[in-house]
Write an enzyme that holds these catalytic residues in place. Sequence first.
Site, PDB file in Angstrom:
ATOM      1  N   LYS A   1       0.859  -1.189   0.000  1.00 36.25           N
ATOM      2  CA  LYS A   1       0.000   0.000   0.000  1.00 36.25           C
ATOM      3  C   LYS A   1       0.892   1.234   0.000  1.00 36.25           C
ATOM      4  O   LYS A   1       1.985   1.223   0.581  1.00 36.25           O
ATOM      5  CB  LYS A   1      -0.867   0.022   1.266  1.00 36.25           C
TER       6      LYS A   1
ATOM      7  N   GLY B   1     -26.593   0.785   2.030  1.00 31.15           N
ATOM      8  CA  GLY B   1     -25.710   1.479   1.086  1.00 31.15           C
ATOM      9  C   GLY B   1     -25.893   0.948  -0.322  1.00 31.15           C
ATOM     10  O   GLY B   1     -25.584  -0.209  -0.606  1.00 31.15           O
ATOM     11  N   VAL B   2     -26.438   1.815  -1.195  1.00 34.64           N
ATOM     12  CA  VAL B   2     -26.620   1.393  -2.592  1.00 34.64           C
ATOM     13  C   VAL B   2     -25.771   2.279  -3.506  1.00 34.64           C
ATOM     14  O   VAL B   2     -26.262   2.943  -4.402  1.00 34.64           O
ATOM     15  CB  VAL B   2     -28.115   1.369  -3.017  1.00 34.64           C
ATOM     16  N   GLY B   3     -24.487   2.274  -3.222  1.00 38.40           N
ATOM     17  CA  GLY B   3     -23.517   2.988  -4.054  1.00 38.40           C
ATOM     18  C   GLY B   3     -23.057   2.066  -5.174  1.00 38.40           C
ATOM     19  O   GLY B   3     -23.831   1.242  -5.671  1.00 38.40           O
ATOM     20  N   ASN B   4     -21.788   2.185  -5.529  1.00 39.82           N
ATOM     21  CA  ASN B   4     -21.269   1.401  -6.657  1.00 39.82           C
ATOM     22  C   ASN B   4     -21.507  -0.096  -6.491  1.00 39.82           C
ATOM     23  O   ASN B   4     -22.007  -0.758  -7.387  1.00 39.82           O
ATOM     24  CB  ASN B   4     -19.763   1.649  -6.812  1.00 39.82           C
TER      25      ASN B   4
HETATM   26  P1  NAD Z   1     -19.782   4.037  -2.630  1.00 41.57           P
HETATM   27  O1  NAD Z   1     -19.266   5.258  -1.982  1.00 41.57           O
HETATM   28  O2  NAD Z   1     -20.061   4.039  -4.094  1.00 41.57           O
HETATM   29  O3  NAD Z   1     -21.137   3.558  -1.890  1.00 41.57           O
HETATM   30  C1  NAD Z   1     -21.336   3.647  -0.523  1.00 41.57           C
HETATM   31  C2  NAD Z   1     -22.792   4.050  -0.309  1.00 41.57           C
HETATM   32  O4  NAD Z   1     -23.074   4.020   1.080  1.00 41.57           O
HETATM   33  C3  NAD Z   1     -23.096   5.470  -0.788  1.00 41.57           C
HETATM   34  O5  NAD Z   1     -24.233   5.464  -1.619  1.00 41.57           O
HETATM   35  C4  NAD Z   1     -23.315   6.261   0.510  1.00 41.57           C
HETATM   36  O6  NAD Z   1     -24.239   7.307   0.347  1.00 41.57           O
HETATM   37  C5  NAD Z   1     -23.852   5.156   1.397  1.00 41.57           C
HETATM   38  N1  NAD Z   1     -23.748   5.415   2.827  1.00 41.57           N
HETATM   39  C6  NAD Z   1     -22.787   6.097   3.511  1.00 41.57           C
HETATM   40  N2  NAD Z   1     -23.064   6.110   4.827  1.00 41.57           N
HETATM   41  C7  NAD Z   1     -24.217   5.426   4.990  1.00 41.57           C
HETATM   42  C8  NAD Z   1     -25.012   5.073   6.114  1.00 41.57           C
HETATM   43  N3  NAD Z   1     -24.693   5.450   7.346  1.00 41.57           N
HETATM   44  N4  NAD Z   1     -26.145   4.360   5.909  1.00 41.57           N
HETATM   45  C9  NAD Z   1     -26.516   3.979   4.658  1.00 41.57           C
HETATM   46  N5  NAD Z   1     -25.796   4.285   3.566  1.00 41.57           N
HETATM   47  C10 NAD Z   1     -24.668   4.990   3.717  1.00 41.57           C
HETATM   48  O7  NAD Z   1     -18.754   2.883  -2.247  1.00 41.57           O
HETATM   49  P2  NAD Z   1     -18.632   1.454  -2.915  1.00 41.57           P
HETATM   50  O8  NAD Z   1     -17.535   1.450  -3.894  1.00 41.57           O
HETATM   51  O9  NAD Z   1     -19.984   0.962  -3.298  1.00 41.57           O
HETATM   52  O10 NAD Z   1     -18.113   0.588  -1.662  1.00 41.57           O
HETATM   53  C11 NAD Z   1     -18.981   0.245  -0.612  1.00 41.57           C
HETATM   54  C12 NAD Z   1     -18.180  -0.420   0.507  1.00 41.57           C
HETATM   55  O11 NAD Z   1     -17.551  -1.606   0.003  1.00 41.57           O
HETATM   56  C13 NAD Z   1     -17.050   0.433   1.080  1.00 41.57           C
HETATM   57  O12 NAD Z   1     -16.909   0.110   2.434  1.00 41.57           O
HETATM   58  C14 NAD Z   1     -15.830  -0.049   0.314  1.00 41.57           C
HETATM   59  O13 NAD Z   1     -14.643   0.161   1.056  1.00 41.57           O
HETATM   60  C15 NAD Z   1     -16.137  -1.526   0.187  1.00 41.57           C
HETATM   61  N6  NAD Z   1     -15.480  -2.183  -0.949  1.00 41.57           N
HETATM   62  C16 NAD Z   1     -15.721  -1.751  -2.198  1.00 41.57           C
HETATM   63  C17 NAD Z   1     -15.128  -2.395  -3.279  1.00 41.57           C
HETATM   64  C18 NAD Z   1     -15.398  -1.955  -4.698  1.00 41.57           C
HETATM   65  O14 NAD Z   1     -15.161  -2.750  -5.614  1.00 41.57           O
HETATM   66  N7  NAD Z   1     -15.893  -0.751  -4.921  1.00 41.57           N
HETATM   67  C19 NAD Z   1     -14.286  -3.485  -3.067  1.00 41.57           C
HETATM   68  C20 NAD Z   1     -14.060  -3.922  -1.752  1.00 41.57           C
HETATM   69  C21 NAD Z   1     -14.677  -3.262  -0.699  1.00 41.57           C
END
Ligand code: NAD
Length: 368
Positions: free
Chosen positions: A82, A182-185
């Site tokens: 890292k 959480g319905v992000g990515n």
């Molecule tokens: P993202 O930022 O696109 O989505 C996260 C979502 O969670 C957002 O829509 C945000 O508004 C919401 N959120 C934040 N606080 C909240 C709460 N208190 N209650 C409900 N919703 C809330 O992130 P992502 O890329 O979708 O990743 C999500 C999680 O998965 C993170 O913890 C990330 O570290 C982990 N992760 C992601 C990946 C990846 O491929 N993107 C891989 C491994 C781990």
Amino acid sequence: MKKSIFEYMEEYGHEQLVFCRDEKAGLKAIIAIHNTTLGPATGGTRVWTYESEEDALVDALRLSQGMTYKYAAAGINLGGGKTTVIIKSPEQKGEQLFRALGRFIDNLNGRYITGEDVGVTVGDLEYINMETDLVVGLPAENGGSGGPSPYTAMGVIGGMKACCKEIYGNESLKGKRVAVQGVGNVGHDVVKYLVEDGADVVVADVDENRVKRAVEEFKVSAVGVDEIYSVDCDIFSPCALGATINDETIPKLKCKIVAGSANNQLKEARHGEVLGQKGILYAPDFIINAGGTIADTDQFEGGFCPERARKKVARVYDNVANVIEISKREGIPTYKAANRLAEERIRKIGEISKLRVKVPKKLARASE
Ligand code: NAD
């Protein structure tokens, strides 16, 4: 500093730390190489306004150690690494900074491979890539996976199925009630796959637009961000932030399984034990969320191949099942079983006789 550099390295078990400084580019970076038993140390670059150099150091040590475990347990032949970059303000980011870092990475001759982390965009990776090929997570047109999230979501679904097999005797998600936080990515795609598999999904997100998007696109229901923990469901899926499994939230949970993408879901390790005492099966985060990492590193097999990446990501099911098996056999919580799986692989592969010894440079010159 609370400890000396070498005391820190000893505590986390690091092989090497590289401190990088380029005055004109304003670069102050720490590359942490944790363990290269399985392969080159790999892990993203995090750019942050750290309050102290010690914070940046500890972040690099902690995150690179986590990557070693993640790759080892996922069956990938890479080690953990890292980089943390200390900035005073986001304006410092740009071509000069990232290319300067790229030159340092290139100088390590393959001992470290970087990628995206907090504060770094795909565009920034392209700057690093101008100086070194040792980059993962580039856009598809540059030979990368085009983004890890869909693969992470696929892996999460596989992990949920492995948990269902354990709890319900079959892996079907049909009719299962799943609360997705959480319905992000990642979360958005998790919901998509769940709905395709016939699950009954409830979502929550602090971002109302994201909730709206999921509700309209997939016809799922939504609850408030505080209510999501107490939804009567089969699976609680944390896909937002870390530390959401804690003393306040565990008493609210009415699920049989916790399985989601978020990193560091347990606020403290002991919360893994508390879940077990409550009869909730926990799919350890770094096992179930490895799909994106698995896909990102597929490029090292002669170029990224989506079909092969999907096949490899399907192994997340087996990895979660394996962890559950170890946990039952050894009578330990699943989070500990996950660490054991990783440590055993590193130990076993590390024990194989090192027949492919590199010829020392001096000897090579002598034989020229
Ligand atoms: P993202 O930022 O696109 O989505 C996260 C979502 O969670 C957002 O829509 C945000 O508004 C919401 N959120 C934040 N606080 C909240 C709460 N208190 N209650 C409900 N919703 C809330 O992130 P992502 O890329 O979708 O990743 C999500 C999680 O998965 C993170 O913890 C990330 O570290 C982990 N992760 C992601 C990946 C990846 O491929 N993107 C891989 C491994 C781990």
